[in-house]
Design an enzyme around this catalytic site. Sequence first.
Site, short mmCIF file in Angstrom:
data_model
loop_
_atom_site.label_atom_id
_atom_site.label_comp_id
_atom_site.label_asym_id
_atom_site.label_seq_id
_atom_site.Cartn_x
_atom_site.Cartn_y
_atom_site.Cartn_z
N CYS A 190 0.87 -1.18 0.00
CA CYS A 190 0.00 0.00 0.00
C CYS A 190 0.91 1.23 0.00
O CYS A 190 2.13 1.10 0.03
CB CYS A 190 -1.00 0.00 1.15
N CYS A 200 -2.41 1.41 -4.19
CA CYS A 200 -1.18 2.12 -4.54
C CYS A 200 -1.10 2.39 -6.04
O CYS A 200 -0.07 2.84 -6.53
CB CYS A 200 0.06 1.37 -4.04
N CYS A 222 3.45 -0.47 -8.37
CA CYS A 222 4.05 -1.79 -8.14
C CYS A 222 4.61 -2.31 -9.46
O CYS A 222 3.89 -2.40 -10.45
CB CYS A 222 2.98 -2.75 -7.61
#
Length: 137
Positions: free
Chosen positions: A11, A85, A89
């Site tokens: 996150c 997020c 990633c």
Amino acid sequence: MSDKPSVLFVCVHNAGRSQMAAAWLTHLAGDRVEVRSAGSNPGKEVNPAAVEAMAEVGIDISAETPKILTVDAVKESDVCITMGCGDTCPVFPGKRYLDWKLEDPAGQGVQAVRPIRDEIKVLVEGLIAEIAPEPEA
């Protein structure tokens, strides 16, 4: 190389949702799963309301610290679970990616964090059943 599955929870601040998810997975699956958590922009400390909410169910995350998301953490994980997020990633072929839509507990009190904690537990239980079920007796 370990034969047990590895999971990375991500996150933004690695201070609430991902910390609670990692703690639940460690608590519920024990050593059947390798657990990591990280944040794209880690906070200074774990959210005190998340610490309090987890303590209410007997899980102590007070000693945890937010960690920065690294490419290596993603590479070393079988399953990467993002929690709000966005696209930060890194994506690698052969990895499994899940996105859990969870309310952000940042700036909220323990009353607001409890339902998030409980929703994470249900999601983690489903994940365990899929990747690391309890061995047959």
